[in-house]
Motif scaffolding. Structure first.
Motif, PDB file in Angstrom:
ATOM      1  N   ARG A 182      38.901  42.377  36.632  1.00  0.00           N
ATOM      2  CA  ARG A 182      38.504  41.202  37.410  1.00  0.00           C
ATOM      3  C   ARG A 182      39.611  40.793  38.378  1.00  0.00           C
ATOM      4  NH1 ARG A 182      36.001  36.060  34.397  1.00  0.00           N
ATOM      5  NH2 ARG A 182      34.316  37.611  34.256  1.00  0.00           N
ATOM      6  N   GLU A 183      40.850  40.808  37.926  1.00  0.00           N
ATOM      7  CA  GLU A 183      41.977  40.413  38.778  1.00  0.00           C
ATOM      8  C   GLU A 183      42.180  41.421  39.913  1.00  0.00           C
ATOM      9  OE1 GLU A 183      44.649  38.097  35.378  1.00  0.00           O
ATOM     10  OE2 GLU A 183      44.902  40.261  35.717  1.00  0.00           O
ATOM     11  N   ILE A 184      42.022  42.709  39.601  1.00  0.00           N
ATOM     12  CA  ILE A 184      42.161  43.741  40.640  1.00  0.00           C
ATOM     13  C   ILE A 184      41.073  43.563  41.697  1.00  0.00           C
ATOM     14  CG2 ILE A 184      42.055  46.211  41.117  1.00  0.00           C
ATOM     15  CD1 ILE A 184      43.219  46.668  38.297  1.00  0.00           C
ATOM     16  N   ALA A 185      39.856  43.287  41.252  1.00  0.00           N
ATOM     17  CA  ALA A 185      38.748  43.081  42.182  1.00  0.00           C
ATOM     18  C   ALA A 185      39.015  41.886  43.082  1.00  0.00           C
ATOM     19  CB  ALA A 185      37.451  42.890  41.409  1.00  0.00           C
ATOM     20  N   SER A 186      39.550  40.825  42.489  1.00  0.00           N
ATOM     21  CA  SER A 186      39.812  39.603  43.246  1.00  0.00           C
ATOM     22  C   SER A 186      40.887  39.821  44.311  1.00  0.00           C
ATOM     23  CB  SER A 186      40.248  38.490  42.293  1.00  0.00           C
ATOM     24  OG  SER A 186      40.593  37.318  43.007  1.00  0.00           O
ATOM     25  N   THR A 187      41.996  40.465  43.928  1.00  0.00           N
ATOM     26  CA  THR A 187      43.083  40.674  44.887  1.00  0.00           C
ATOM     27  C   THR A 187      42.723  41.706  45.943  1.00  0.00           C
ATOM     28  OG1 THR A 187      44.084  42.328  43.420  1.00  0.00           O
ATOM     29  CG2 THR A 187      44.863  40.054  43.215  1.00  0.00           C
ATOM     30  N   SER A 188      41.816  42.618  45.606  1.00  0.00           N
ATOM     31  CA  SER A 188      41.420  43.659  46.560  1.00  0.00           C
ATOM     32  C   SER A 188      40.203  43.262  47.388  1.00  0.00           C
ATOM     33  CB  SER A 188      41.109  44.964  45.816  1.00  0.00           C
ATOM     34  OG  SER A 188      42.213  45.383  45.042  1.00  0.00           O
ATOM     35  N   VAL A 189      39.595  42.116  47.023  1.00  0.00           N
ATOM     36  CA  VAL A 189      38.397  41.612  47.695  1.00  0.00           C
ATOM     37  C   VAL A 189      37.276  42.658  47.655  1.00  0.00           C
ATOM     38  CG1 VAL A 189      37.561  40.315  49.700  1.00  0.00           C
ATOM     39  CG2 VAL A 189      40.013  40.490  49.284  1.00  0.00           C
ATOM     40  N   VAL A 190      37.030  43.162  46.454  1.00  0.00           N
ATOM     41  CA  VAL A 190      35.900  44.067  46.226  1.00  0.00           C
ATOM     42  C   VAL A 190      35.206  43.607  44.949  1.00  0.00           C
ATOM     43  CG1 VAL A 190      36.999  46.040  47.360  1.00  0.00           C
ATOM     44  CG2 VAL A 190      37.334  45.687  44.905  1.00  0.00           C
ATOM     45  N   SER A 191      34.077  44.192  44.635  1.00  0.00           N
ATOM     46  CA  SER A 191      33.341  43.794  43.434  1.00  0.00           C
ATOM     47  C   SER A 191      33.971  44.423  42.192  1.00  0.00           C
ATOM     48  CB  SER A 191      31.883  44.244  43.542  1.00  0.00           C
ATOM     49  OG  SER A 191      31.797  45.664  43.479  1.00  0.00           O
ATOM     50  N   GLU A 192      33.718  43.800  41.051  1.00  0.00           N
ATOM     51  CA  GLU A 192      34.209  44.353  39.795  1.00  0.00           C
ATOM     52  C   GLU A 192      33.587  45.715  39.530  1.00  0.00           C
ATOM     53  OE1 GLU A 192      34.338  41.863  36.303  1.00  0.00           O
ATOM     54  OE2 GLU A 192      34.484  40.041  37.536  1.00  0.00           O
ATOM     55  N   ALA A 193      32.321  45.879  39.948  1.00  0.00           N
ATOM     56  CA  ALA A 193      31.633  47.158  39.755  1.00  0.00           C
ATOM     57  C   ALA A 193      32.366  48.279  40.499  1.00  0.00           C
ATOM     58  CB  ALA A 193      30.195  47.057  40.240  1.00  0.00           C
ATOM     59  N   THR A 194      32.871  47.956  41.685  1.00  0.00           N
ATOM     60  CA  THR A 194      33.617  48.953  42.467  1.00  0.00           C
ATOM     61  C   THR A 194      34.894  49.355  41.740  1.00  0.00           C
ATOM     62  OG1 THR A 194      32.757  48.134  44.580  1.00  0.00           O
ATOM     63  CG2 THR A 194      34.825  49.362  44.643  1.00  0.00           C
ATOM     64  N   VAL A 195      35.595  48.364  41.218  1.00  0.00           N
ATOM     65  CA  VAL A 195      36.853  48.653  40.507  1.00  0.00           C
ATOM     66  C   VAL A 195      36.571  49.447  39.239  1.00  0.00           C
ATOM     67  CG1 VAL A 195      38.867  47.661  39.351  1.00  0.00           C
ATOM     68  CG2 VAL A 195      37.989  46.618  41.441  1.00  0.00           C
ATOM     69  N   ARG A 196      35.477  49.097  38.545  1.00  0.00           N
ATOM     70  CA  ARG A 196      35.147  49.842  37.315  1.00  0.00           C
ATOM     71  C   ARG A 196      34.840  51.306  37.635  1.00  0.00           C
ATOM     72  NH1 ARG A 196      34.950  46.463  33.156  1.00  0.00           N
ATOM     73  NH2 ARG A 196      34.455  44.262  33.524  1.00  0.00           N
ATOM     74  N   THR A 197      34.191  51.529  38.774  1.00  0.00           N
ATOM     75  CA  THR A 197      33.911  52.908  39.194  1.00  0.00           C
ATOM     76  C   THR A 197      35.221  53.645  39.482  1.00  0.00           C
ATOM     77  OG1 THR A 197      31.775  52.301  40.159  1.00  0.00           O
ATOM     78  CG2 THR A 197      32.795  54.331  40.948  1.00  0.00           C
ATOM     79  N   GLN A 198      36.154  52.953  40.108  1.00  0.00           N
ATOM     80  CA  GLN A 198      37.457  53.557  40.401  1.00  0.00           C
ATOM     81  C   GLN A 198      38.227  53.866  39.119  1.00  0.00           C
ATOM     82  OE1 GLN A 198      38.781  50.373  42.899  1.00  0.00           O
ATOM     83  NE2 GLN A 198      38.023  51.335  44.792  1.00  0.00           N
ATOM     84  N   VAL A 199      38.170  52.938  38.165  1.00  0.00           N
ATOM     85  CA  VAL A 199      38.842  53.148  36.878  1.00  0.00           C
ATOM     86  C   VAL A 199      38.229  54.340  36.147  1.00  0.00           C
ATOM     87  CG1 VAL A 199      39.255  52.185  34.576  1.00  0.00           C
ATOM     88  CG2 VAL A 199      39.600  50.763  36.608  1.00  0.00           C
ATOM     89  N   LYS A 200      36.897  54.421  36.187  1.00  0.00           N
ATOM     90  CA  LYS A 200      36.209  55.550  35.538  1.00  0.00           C
ATOM     91  C   LYS A 200      36.648  56.879  36.145  1.00  0.00           C
ATOM     92  CE  LYS A 200      31.591  57.289  34.349  1.00  0.00           C
ATOM     93  NZ  LYS A 200      30.123  57.039  34.451  1.00  0.00           N
TER      94      LYS A 200
END
Length: 246
Positions: A182-200
């Motif tokens: 959630r924090e990464i999404a907020s600082t990067s101004v992207v959705s949490e779903a996008t960050v989860r895809t990147q983490v995956k």
């Protein structure tokens, strides 16, 4: 052949655990050795400072801990002390045989566990004082083999880390800093779903099953982000020595 006086064998103890250092100092002093404890600066200082202080003492034998608290990994002191003519004996709480192998590869004459009886350390000092070997060929070969196998494994881990895209490296560096998705999404101004895809994607490329394992792998091989990064200044591989518990 007459054994030289023990007082001629200056033994230096490099250890940040006071009680353990005092026990070694008392036991060796009672045996007649010229024992010194390296004074660790309470403020400031670095491994370079400790190296200079140790070399100034000109010890014949050094009992060296690997975990020197805020000063870092004592293994960095092995090579310079050995080149100066000191017999370095590592006394550590680490049970990592690969790390032990790295120590002897750097020049340590012996690696001992802190959990071993004190007499084992004293016996090693005695043999070094007498100019006798303290490690068998089989023991040396086994430790170097463990180090070599670990080095190959780390090389493979670094290769996997190098496959990450710039964005994935940025996300991994933020995970290493303790940021949540959630924090990464907020600082990067992207959705949490996008960050989860990147983490995956990161987990898949590193062949691990969790964020914790990915972070652990990065720390283990010395992967570190560039400090003060921006979108144009992304993390990269820095081939530092493995970071391990000591």
């Amino acid at each position: 052949m007459t054994e030289p006086p023990k007082s001629r064998s200056r033994v230096l103890i490099v250890e940040d655990h006071t009680l353990f250092a005092e026990s070694l100092e008392v036991a060796l002093s009672l045996e007649g050795y010229d024992v010194r404890r390296l004074p660790l600066p309470e403020e400031g200082g670095s491994l370079a400072t400790l190296r200079s202080l140790a070399l100034r003492i000109n010890p014949r034998i050094v009992l060296l801990d690997l975990d020197l608290g805020r000063f870092g990994d004592g293994a960095a002191l092995i090579a310079p002390l050995s080149r100066a003519g000191a017999n370095v004996v590592v006394v550590t709480s680490s049970v990592d045989r690969a790390r032990w192998g790295g120590c002897v590869r750097s020049g340590a004459r012996k690696v001992l566990s802190k959990s071993a009886p004190l007499q084992e350390t004293l016996a090693t000092v005695r043999r070094l004082h007498q100019g006798l070997p303290v490690m068998s060929a089989d023991e040396l070969e086994g430790l170097l083999r463990a180090w070599g196998a670990d080095a190959l494994e780390n090389q493979d881990k670094r290769r996997r880390l190098e496959t990450l895209t710039p964005r994935e490296r940025q996300v991994l560096s933020q995970l290493m800093d303790g940021s949540t998705v959630r924090e990464i999404a907020s600082t990067s101004v992207v959705s949490e779903a996008t960050v989860r895809t990147q983490v995956k994607s990161i987990l898949g490329k590193l062949q691990v099953s969790s964020q914790l394992a990915a972070v652990g792998m990065a720390h283990h091989v010395g992967w570190q982000p560039v400090t003060g990064q921006t979108s144009g200044n992304l993390p990269h591989m820095r081939h530092a020595g493995p970071a391990r518990d000591s």
